[in-house]
Write a protein that holds these residues in place. Structure first.
Motif, PDB file in Angstrom:
ATOM      1  N   LEU A 126       0.826  -1.201   0.000  1.00  0.00           N
ATOM      2  CA  LEU A 126       0.000   0.000   0.000  1.00  0.00           C
ATOM      3  C   LEU A 126       0.861   1.251   0.000  1.00  0.00           C
ATOM      4  O   LEU A 126       1.878   1.325   0.685  1.00  0.00           O
ATOM      5  CB  LEU A 126      -0.912   0.021   1.234  1.00  0.00           C
ATOM      6  CG  LEU A 126      -1.837  -1.184   1.429  1.00  0.00           C
ATOM      7  CD1 LEU A 126      -2.591  -1.062   2.742  1.00  0.00           C
ATOM      8  CD2 LEU A 126      -2.799  -1.322   0.255  1.00  0.00           C
ATOM      9  N   LEU A 128       0.413   5.734   0.199  1.00  0.00           N
ATOM     10  CA  LEU A 128      -0.351   6.701   0.989  1.00  0.00           C
ATOM     11  C   LEU A 128      -0.469   7.984   0.180  1.00  0.00           C
ATOM     12  O   LEU A 128       0.530   8.470  -0.374  1.00  0.00           O
ATOM     13  CB  LEU A 128       0.358   6.973   2.313  1.00  0.00           C
ATOM     14  CG  LEU A 128      -0.446   7.607   3.450  1.00  0.00           C
ATOM     15  CD1 LEU A 128      -1.593   6.699   3.872  1.00  0.00           C
ATOM     16  CD2 LEU A 128       0.462   7.875   4.642  1.00  0.00           C
ATOM     17  N   THR A 212      -4.975   5.179   2.156  1.00  0.00           N
ATOM     18  CA  THR A 212      -4.148   4.146   1.557  1.00  0.00           C
ATOM     19  C   THR A 212      -4.619   3.842   0.135  1.00  0.00           C
ATOM     20  O   THR A 212      -5.772   4.063  -0.223  1.00  0.00           O
ATOM     21  CB  THR A 212      -4.207   2.857   2.380  1.00  0.00           C
ATOM     22  OG1 THR A 212      -5.577   2.426   2.472  1.00  0.00           O
ATOM     23  CG2 THR A 212      -3.652   3.078   3.770  1.00  0.00           C
TER      24      THR A 212
END
Length: 432
Positions: A126, A128, A212
């Motif tokens: 992931l 951000l 995310t």
């Protein structure tokens, strides 16, 4: 004889680039605005007085954008043709105090946004992204588009029942991602990292809206590349198609009987009740100011709204090969079968018979096939911005979209031809 289609598989290629570049609603509207600017649209500030000049204009507010094209000689009572969509997608969003951790792991505290398929966020790399607000009140987009976070799933050796009984996740305890090691969790670490990433001075950020995203890029899938896998199709697929259709119509130079509009709202996934949501005043304010800027009266505003039609474009459910019994037995939308018309007699979708006729005419003009969707009577029906738009503004609204699988997953699936079929039908609709 119908005109040749404006968009083909190249539109889907462009959609994939748009999805990858738009990890948050704020990035999505910034990228949409950039495309509009290239097509000759100009931004107007809500705090300025508006003029009644012709041409393309747009308003940005947070994670929402409303764009419209005023044809030369448009009267104050000229109706609108609106494509409505939303920019937000279910995901994990950073809390006000983001720095946390336990047992030597450094973690980021997140809150669940909307209704994501939680298991799809597990064991996935992931990034951000989102918006930083600075001390002077300005904002800065930030996107860490590399593997930064991960929500690790518990090994099967420590949960032997998971395969038989299914995965059970506690939203508070089991979904906090890790992003490093260390026993000393210091308040401000994450924001300091993002300040450095964005080239900002330490302590310059005083507010944030961060979320995310999967860093795996969109990709064609299948033996013949008939499918596309990617994030945030719900509902950036519609935002992208609406922007492409609006700029195509504005650039055609043809006389238009109505004013084409793209309205892409935020916060649809949690009820639309915000200043940038469909249940807020943004769309109505923009349309009214457009009427008044062209010298119109309240009577002109009423006439314009009475003749206005909105297509609420959002993704819907394609028939699932492994769960066909969950669908209505006589309505099985298929990917690459063309966009879908959504119907629900309890007004979870806004479509009625007269709205169906508007949609059918647009698809016939564009030479695009369409399918019908209704929910299984035993299943609760989802909803869209369509009923909200209809009820709030008194505007005839029709719910349509593209059929996909894995809706609300971190990575969804659509047919490779459906995006450009949708865009071509939207062009025909906006042309009136």
């Amino acid at each position: 004889m119908s005109e040749p289609p404006r968009f083909d598989r190249g539109h889907t290629d462009d959609l994939m680039s748009f999805l990858a570049a738009s990890p948050s609603p704020y990035h999505a509207v910034a990228n949409t605005a950039e495309r509009l600017e290239k097509a000759g649209f100009r931004q107007v500030a809500e705090t300025d007085a508006w003029d009644g000049s012709s041409g393309g204009k747009y308003v940005l507010r947070g994670g929402a954008i409303v764009a419209w094209y005023v044809p030369e000689g448009a009267a104050p009572h000229t109706p609108f043709r609106i494509v409505g969509a939303h920019t937000d997608s279910p995901n994990l969003r950073v809390k006000p105090l983001p720095d946390t951790g336990a047992h030597g792991w450094r973690q980021v505290a997140v809150e669940i946004y909307g209704g994501p398929l939680l298991n799809s966020w597990l064991d996935r790399d992931l990034g951000l992204a989102g918006r930083l607000t600075l001390r002077d009140g300005t904002t800065r987009l930030v996107n860490v588009d590399r593997p930064l976070l991960r929500v690790p799933q518990l090994a099967i050796h420590l949960d032997r029942s998971v395969s038989a009984e299914g995965l059970k996740l506690d939203k508070q305890r089991h979904l906090q991602p890790i992003w490093g090691l260390g026993n000393d969790v210091r308040d401000g670490d994450l924001i300091a990292f993002l300040e450095e990433t964005a080239g900002l001075a330490a302590g310059e950020v005083t507010g944030w809206d961060l979320m995310t995203h999967s860093v795996e890029p969109p990709a064609y899938l299948g033996r013949d590349k008939e499918l596309v896998a990617g994030p945030r199709m719900d509902n950036l697929l519609s935002v992208h198609a609406g922007a492409a259709a609006l700029t195509a119509v504005a650039g055609s130079g043809a006389g238009l009987p109505s004013i084409p509009v793209l309205a892409a709202f935020d916060h649809e996934e949690n009820g639309s009740q915000s200043d940038t949501g469909a249940d807020g005043p943004l769309l109505g304010g923009v349309l009214e100011r457009s009427v008044f800027a062209r010298g119109g009266s309240y009577e002109d505003r009423a006439r314009a709204f009475a003749g206005t039609v909105c297509l609420s474009s959002d993704t819907g459910h394609a028939v699932h090969p492994n769960y066909a019994e969950r669908h209505d037995p006589t309505h099985h939308p298929r990917v690459n079968g063309g966009p879908i018309l959504k119907v629900n007699v309890n007004n979870r979708y806004a479509t009625d018979g007269s709205g169906r006729a508007v949609w059918a005419a647009a698809c016939e003009k564009a030479d695009v096939p369409f399918q019908s969707f209704v929910s299984n009577n035993s299943m609760p029906c989802g909803t869209t911005i369509g009923p909200i738009t209809a009820a709030r503004h008194g505007i005839k609204t029709v719910d349509i979209g593209v059929a996909i699988l894995s809706m609300h997953s971190a990575r969804e699936l659509c047919g490779a031809d459906d995006p450009h079929l949708l865009a071509n039908s939207l062009v025909a609709f906006l042309e009136g």
